[in-house]
Write a protein that holds these residues in place. Structure first.
Motif, PDB file in Angstrom:
ATOM      1  N   SER A  77       1.111  -0.785   0.168  1.00 52.08           N
ATOM      2  CA  SER A  77      -0.413  -0.113   0.313  1.00 52.08           C
ATOM      3  C   SER A  77       1.100   1.084   0.460  1.00 52.08           C
ATOM      4  CB  SER A  77      -0.845   0.359   1.269  1.00 52.08           C
ATOM      5  OG  SER A  77      -0.253   0.516   2.663  1.00 52.08           O
ATOM      6  N   VAL A  78       0.309   2.663  -0.568  1.00 52.22           N
ATOM      7  CA  VAL A  78       1.417   3.647   0.523  1.00 52.22           C
ATOM      8  C   VAL A  78       0.572   3.546   1.417  1.00 52.22           C
ATOM      9  CG1 VAL A  78      -0.486   5.116  -1.513  1.00 52.22           C
ATOM     10  CG2 VAL A  78       1.863   5.626  -1.495  1.00 52.22           C
ATOM     11  N   GLY A  79      -0.317   3.646   2.166  1.00 48.89           N
ATOM     12  CA  GLY A  79      -0.535   4.547   3.196  1.00 48.89           C
ATOM     13  C   GLY A  79      -0.580   3.498   3.571  1.00 48.89           C
ATOM     14  N   ARG A 240      -8.505   8.063   3.445  1.00 49.04           N
ATOM     15  CA  ARG A 240      -9.211   7.484   4.300  1.00 49.04           C
ATOM     16  C   ARG A 240     -10.499   7.421   5.453  1.00 49.04           C
ATOM     17  NH1 ARG A 240      -5.721   4.059   2.102  1.00 49.04           N
ATOM     18  NH2 ARG A 240      -3.890   2.914   3.252  1.00 49.04           N
ATOM     19  N   HIS A 288     -13.912   0.171  -1.008  1.00 49.03           N
ATOM     20  CA  HIS A 288     -11.435   0.988  -1.271  1.00 49.03           C
ATOM     21  C   HIS A 288     -11.336  -0.002  -2.031  1.00 49.03           C
ATOM     22  CE1 HIS A 288      -8.392   1.880   1.494  1.00 49.03           C
ATOM     23  NE2 HIS A 288      -7.772   1.426   0.508  1.00 49.03           N
ATOM     24  N   SER A 291      -7.363   1.179  -5.615  1.00 44.82           N
ATOM     25  CA  SER A 291      -6.152   0.279  -6.801  1.00 44.82           C
ATOM     26  C   SER A 291      -6.803  -0.539  -7.244  1.00 44.82           C
ATOM     27  CB  SER A 291      -4.983   0.585  -6.136  1.00 44.82           C
ATOM     28  OG  SER A 291      -5.094  -0.262  -4.527  1.00 44.82           O
TER      29      SER A 291
HETATM   30  O1  LIG Z   1      -2.111   1.650  -0.963  1.00 42.19           O
HETATM   31  C1  LIG Z   1      -2.751   2.716   0.320  1.00 42.19           C
HETATM   32  O2  LIG Z   1      -2.963   3.128   0.985  1.00 42.19           O
HETATM   33  C2  LIG Z   1      -5.009   2.186  -0.679  1.00 42.19           C
HETATM   34  O3  LIG Z   1      -5.074   2.516  -0.047  1.00 42.19           O
HETATM   35  C3  LIG Z   1      -4.202   0.759  -1.051  1.00 42.19           C
HETATM   36  O4  LIG Z   1      -3.814   1.195  -2.367  1.00 42.19           O
END
Ligand SMILES: O=C(O)C(=O)CO
Ligand SMILES: NC(=O)C1=CN([C@@H]2O[C@H](COP(=O)(O)OP(=O)(O)OC[C@H]3O[C@@H](n4cnc5c(N)ncnc54)[C@H](O)[C@@H]3O)[C@@H](O)[C@H]2O)C=CC1
Length: 328
Positions: A77-79, A240, A288, A291
């Motif tokens: 995830s990027v988050g 989020r 959600h 992505s």
């Molecule tokens: O990557 C993230 O932070 C998501 O929420 C899911 O891809």
């Protein structure tokens, strides 16, 4: 010289090709703690785990305390809001994540929510499906234009700027953005202007949140902020859920301050069955999926795997998150 085999805990399903890459070099335990039958295996693997890869499960201080050998966690995830950043920093545990590879796909999802809410696409598609299209639709079912409307983007990093490109260059929309510093985005010169949060909320027809969740952004959108928005504005959250006070959002929808909301993320996920957001007539709720395309999820898994393997080999991975910074 081949690196010594290490213990890797995979805490979310990985595509077989990525799992194979890890298993060729290291000893792997696959255990997703969100699956009731796998929690014990996850717990049992923590004491010896040197690397972890996964997503969607909080790697908090309690989990880290049971993993004394850990040197790297690679998040698919990027988050990074699921990770105890300060504790990882203190212990020198590397945190890798997946910036960039999901930017355009997530911006596509967010723009789909802009279109769906403005033009009432889900509601009207359901009308057809339910057999309700028995005469020409009237004004009561008209939507509102997207092109030419002012879009306000709160958090202007990779995804925020990708949404701005779609809006400004594709739909002729003036862009306001709220950021801590002016953006370096030459392609948006003349199209995008920095604004305070208050100014952005007051002037935008459509407000989009693309901030990371941090102590500074938790609950940022509350009654005051929705109250500052233009009557009849549209609110989109593609970041989020916990950035938004959901009771205040519902109140703004019910009072008619907001015309509609498009939400990909929620304070609790999966969205509880009894959440009023699930059935609200002017909410378009997605599970959600920012992505969630085949291509992008493969790319995220590949990048996270590469970073994990690099870190375990003692190399500096390409996509390391700076756990020493307060937020992204
Ligand atoms: O990557 C993230 O932070 C998501 O929420 C899911 O891809
Ligand atoms: N819905 C989904 O499936 C997805 C959601 N996301 C969410 O989107 C977030 C953003 O991702 P990216 O754009 O790649 O991150 P990014 O780090 O490129 O952009 C975030 C921007 O917000 C700014 N920011 C941080 N705190 C701020 C504050 N208090 N006030 C103003 N600006 C602030 C940062 O300076 C940065 O410019 C992720 O952290 C993640 O939570 C990301 C991917 C998919």
């Amino acid at each position: 010289m081949p690196t010594q085999r290490k213990q890797v805990l995979v805490f979310r399903e990985l595509p077989p090709a990525q799992l194979d890459r890890i298993a060729r070099a290291h000893d792997v335990t696959v255990a997703d703690p969100r699956q009731p039958g796998q929690r014990a295996a996850f717990d049992a693997a923590l004491p010896t785990a040197q690397g972890m890869i996964g997503a969607s499960f909080p790697i908090d201080e309690a989990v880290l305390a049971r993993a004394p050998q850990l040197s790297v966690v690679s998040s698919i995830s990027v988050g990074v809001d699921n990770y105890a950043l300060a504790e990882m920093h203190r212990r020198g545990i590397l945190l890798c994540h997946t910036p960039g590879v999901l930017t355009e796909t997530t911006a596509d999802t967010i723009f789909a929510l802009v279109m769906a809410t403005s033009r009432r696409l889900v509601e009207l598609a359901n009308l057809v499906r339910d057999g309700g299209w028995t005469r020409n639709i009237g004004e009561d079912l008209f939507g509102s234009d997207v092109h030419g409307k002012t879009i306000g983007i709160v958090g202007f990093g990779r995804i925020g700027q990708a949404v701005a490109r779609r809006a400004a260059l594709g739909f002729g929309m003036p862009v306001l953005y709220h950021a801590r510093r002016p953006a370096e985005a030459p392609e948006l010169d003349g199209h995008a202007r920095q604004a305070s949060l208050e100014q952005l909320l007051a002037e935008s027809d459509i407000v989009v949140v693309t901030l990371p969740l941090s102590d500074a952004t938790r609950g940022l959108m509350g009654a005051r902020e929705f109250g500052l928005m233009k009557p009849g504005a549209i609110f989109i959250n593609g970041a989020r859920g916990a950035i938004v006070q959901e009771a205040a959002l519902l109140d703004a929808l019910d009072r008619g301050t907001l015309k509609a909301a498009g939400l990909d993320v929620f304070a609790t996920e999966p969205l509880p069955f009894d959440s009023p957001l699930r059935t609200h007539p002017r909410v378009t709720a997605l599970p959600h999926i920012g992505s969630a395309t085949h291509e992008t999820r493969q790319a995220m898994a590949a990048l996270a795997t590469t970073s994990l393997l690099q870190a375990l080999a003692g190399e500096r991975p390409a996509a390391v998150y700076d756990t020493g910074s307060a937020s992204a």
